[in-house]
Design an enzyme around this catalytic site. Structure first.
Site, PDB file in Angstrom:
ATOM      1  N   GLU A 191      12.117   3.161  13.818  1.00 50.50           N
ATOM      2  CA  GLU A 191      11.514   3.987  13.547  1.00 50.50           C
ATOM      3  C   GLU A 191      10.043   3.988  14.800  1.00 50.50           C
ATOM      4  O   GLU A 191      10.294   3.270  15.483  1.00 50.50           O
ATOM      5  CB  GLU A 191      11.049   3.868  12.491  1.00 50.50           C
ATOM      6  CG  GLU A 191      10.465   2.330  11.763  1.00 50.50           C
ATOM      7  CD  GLU A 191       9.890   2.237  10.552  1.00 50.50           C
ATOM      8  OE1 GLU A 191      10.127   3.303   9.944  1.00 50.50           O
ATOM      9  OE2 GLU A 191      10.139   0.680  10.096  1.00 50.50           O
ATOM     10  N   LEU A 235      11.066   1.287   7.218  1.00 50.61           N
ATOM     11  CA  LEU A 235      10.275   1.969   5.595  1.00 50.61           C
ATOM     12  C   LEU A 235      11.550   3.658   5.445  1.00 50.61           C
ATOM     13  O   LEU A 235      11.222   3.762   6.250  1.00 50.61           O
ATOM     14  CB  LEU A 235       9.096   2.370   6.246  1.00 50.61           C
ATOM     15  CG  LEU A 235       8.461   3.116   4.431  1.00 50.61           C
ATOM     16  CD1 LEU A 235       7.803   1.983   3.877  1.00 50.61           C
ATOM     17  CD2 LEU A 235       7.025   3.791   5.048  1.00 50.61           C
ATOM     18  N   LYS A 292       6.249  -1.649   2.099  1.00 48.98           N
ATOM     19  CA  LYS A 292       5.431  -1.049   2.289  1.00 48.98           C
ATOM     20  C   LYS A 292       3.835  -2.138   2.827  1.00 48.98           C
ATOM     21  O   LYS A 292       3.304  -2.751   1.933  1.00 48.98           O
ATOM     22  CB  LYS A 292       5.132  -0.114   2.338  1.00 48.98           C
ATOM     23  CG  LYS A 292       4.051   0.503   2.707  1.00 48.98           C
ATOM     24  CD  LYS A 292       4.434   2.192   2.672  1.00 48.98           C
ATOM     25  CE  LYS A 292       3.529   3.165   2.693  1.00 48.98           C
ATOM     26  NZ  LYS A 292       3.052   3.543   5.390  1.00 48.98           N
ATOM     27  N   ARG A 339       8.162   4.103  -4.976  1.00 50.22           N
ATOM     28  CA  ARG A 339       8.572   3.505  -3.508  1.00 50.22           C
ATOM     29  C   ARG A 339       7.046   2.631  -3.871  1.00 50.22           C
ATOM     30  O   ARG A 339       7.391   0.934  -4.142  1.00 50.22           O
ATOM     31  CB  ARG A 339       8.546   3.932  -2.541  1.00 50.22           C
ATOM     32  CG  ARG A 339       7.615   2.798  -0.837  1.00 50.22           C
ATOM     33  CD  ARG A 339       8.366   3.512  -0.415  1.00 50.22           C
ATOM     34  NE  ARG A 339       6.530   4.769   0.593  1.00 50.22           N
ATOM     35  CZ  ARG A 339       7.028   5.098   1.511  1.00 50.22           C
ATOM     36  NH1 ARG A 339       7.627   5.487   2.317  1.00 50.22           N
ATOM     37  NH2 ARG A 339       5.305   5.703   2.020  1.00 50.22           N
ATOM     38  N   TYR A 347       0.744  -0.967  -0.409  1.00 46.55           N
ATOM     39  CA  TYR A 347       0.168   0.361  -0.173  1.00 46.55           C
ATOM     40  C   TYR A 347       0.921   1.168   0.065  1.00 46.55           C
ATOM     41  O   TYR A 347       2.371   1.361   0.297  1.00 46.55           O
ATOM     42  CB  TYR A 347      -0.869   0.120   1.332  1.00 46.55           C
ATOM     43  CG  TYR A 347      -0.526   0.760   2.076  1.00 46.55           C
ATOM     44  CD1 TYR A 347       0.488  -0.460   3.357  1.00 46.55           C
ATOM     45  CD2 TYR A 347      -0.627   1.586   3.151  1.00 46.55           C
ATOM     46  CE1 TYR A 347       1.018   0.286   4.109  1.00 46.55           C
ATOM     47  CE2 TYR A 347      -0.044   1.785   4.180  1.00 46.55           C
ATOM     48  CZ  TYR A 347       1.175   0.854   4.933  1.00 46.55           C
ATOM     49  OH  TYR A 347       0.700   1.416   6.454  1.00 46.55           O
TER      50      TYR A 347
HETATM   51  N1  PDD Z   1       2.993   5.301   7.284  1.00 53.56           N
HETATM   52  N2  PDD Z   1       7.760   4.612   8.704  1.00 53.56           N
HETATM   53  C1  PDD Z   1       6.436   3.359   9.620  1.00 53.56           C
HETATM   54  C2  PDD Z   1       6.681   2.089   9.183  1.00 53.56           C
HETATM   55  C3  PDD Z   1       5.385   3.613   8.470  1.00 53.56           C
HETATM   56  O1  PDD Z   1       4.549   3.168   8.169  1.00 53.56           O
HETATM   57  C4  PDD Z   1       5.509   5.354   7.814  1.00 53.56           C
HETATM   58  C5  PDD Z   1       4.170   5.243   7.209  1.00 53.56           C
HETATM   59  C6  PDD Z   1       6.412   6.094   7.749  1.00 53.56           C
HETATM   60  C7  PDD Z   1       6.574   7.485   7.624  1.00 53.56           C
HETATM   61  O2  PDD Z   1       6.931   6.771   5.880  1.00 53.56           O
HETATM   62  P1  PDD Z   1       5.828   7.918   4.798  1.00 53.56           P
HETATM   63  O3  PDD Z   1       7.257   9.155   4.914  1.00 53.56           O
HETATM   64  O4  PDD Z   1       6.267   8.152   3.180  1.00 53.56           O
HETATM   65  O5  PDD Z   1       4.971   8.288   5.144  1.00 53.56           O
HETATM   66  C8  PDD Z   1       7.496   5.662   8.115  1.00 53.56           C
HETATM   67  C9  PDD Z   1       1.899   5.740   6.270  1.00 53.56           C
HETATM   68  C10 PDD Z   1       1.416   7.362   6.924  1.00 53.56           C
HETATM   69  C11 PDD Z   1       0.545   4.962   6.595  1.00 53.56           C
HETATM   70  O6  PDD Z   1       0.843   3.539   7.282  1.00 53.56           O
HETATM   71  O7  PDD Z   1      -0.885   5.124   6.949  1.00 53.56           O
END
Ligand code: PDD
Length: 284
Positions: A179, A203, A146, A50, A31
């Site tokens: 993270e 991620l 992801k 990504r 996703y």
């Molecule tokens: N989550 N790390 C994890 C485990 C995440 O699930 C996310 C984002 C990030 C940040 O990634 P980005 O900057 O590309 O949003 C880091 C999304 C927002 C979610 O699961 O809703």
């Protein structure tokens, strides 16, 4: 709320998924979440890049980026969202029998995208910082994908919620901070910005990446050395990043106070928002 399911535009509530869909049975899918500012998807190229990498790592074939972009455009034209988010997921489809190994022959991938409003985060999280707690990382070993299989993240987020914290910081078996459950983590020591390297099981966040580019444009040094929980609690500044939250300062970790949002965090938050404004100033 409007959705586009396998190319069909419809209200989100009308979307239907087969009970044999591998996303439903195995969490076998990937996703993306992108932010909509004034209805325009910010960092869309980076999100789709990504997504392509996730699909490749999953061995999922048959997704067409150009078709997806056209569908997204149709969805946005129809839904006319203002601020909010764009969610998209692709699963390995719904074969006629449940078997763990990939379907052979392969079946069509199942694609869902929708736009949704984004509940605003408490302003005090930005002015005074948010609370986070630490939690052991129980996720699988390929978090650069992801994947929609998010139980380790869900457990950590629930642990944080039950303690009145905004986010859980995941700690690996070696005691290193990685993270958050849905965010990337940064820290500042003696003016140097730190974050876990991509060689750790994290991620590669789009916001993380943009913040690192902004830091380099601003001449802020970056260090990718691993950090322990104890050392994190001693840092001058800590913040988290994600599509949904931009740059959010951390005020406390496990109840131990880090402090008010610091100068580097505030500078990066401002610069990030300037970057969004620059994006919006370019004609669509
Ligand atoms: N989550 N790390 C994890 C485990 C995440 O699930 C996310 C984002 C990030 C940040 O990634 P980005 O900057 O590309 O949003 C880091 C999304 C927002 C979610 O699961 O809703």
């Amino acid at each position: 709320m409007w959705a586009m399911q396998d190319g069909n535009l419809m209200p989100l509530a009308d979307c239907k998924v087969s009970v044999l869909d591998r996303g439903y049975l195995f969490g076998d899918g990937v996703y993306e979440v992108a932010r909509l500012y004034r209805g325009r998807p910010y960092l869309l190229t980076e999100h789709l890049d990504r997504l392509e990498r996730s699909l490749e790592a999953m061995g999922m074939v048959g997704w067409n980026r150009r078709v997806c972009e056209t569908r997204l455009r149709q969805l946005l034209d129809h839904a006319k969202p203002d601020s909010g988010l764009f969610y998209m997921q692709i699963t390995r489809g719904a074969p006629s029998v449940r078997k763990h190994a990939f379907p052979s022959p392969a079946v069509d991938l199942a694609e869902l995208m929708y736009v949704a409003p984004l509940a605003p985060h408490p302003e005090e999280n930005y002015t005074h910082g948010c609370a986070v707690v630490t939690h052991e990382d129980i996720r699988w070993g390929r978090c650069h994908i992801k994947s929609i299989n998010l139980l380790g993240n869900v457990f950590a987020a629930q642990y944080a919620k039950q303690r009145g914290a905004y986010e859980a910081v995941l700690v690996n078996k070696a005691g290193r901070v990685l993270e958050g459950s849905h965010t990337n983590l940064f820290w500042v020591r003696n003016g140097v910005l730190g974050t876990a390297p991509l060689t750790e099981n994290i991620l590669p966040g789009t916001t993380r990446d943009r913040v690192l580019s902004i830091a380099s444009q601003q001449g802020i040094a970056v260090d990718y050395s691993p950090l322990s929980v104890e050392a994190l609690k001693e840092c001058d500044e800590v913040f988290i990043t994600a599509t949904t939250i931009e740059v959010m300062p951390v005020r406390s970790i496990d109840g131990e106070v880090v402090g008010e949002p610091g100068p580097v965090t505030n500078r990066l938050l401002r610069a990030y928002r300037d970057d969004v404004d620059r994006f919006l100033s370019i004609p669509a």
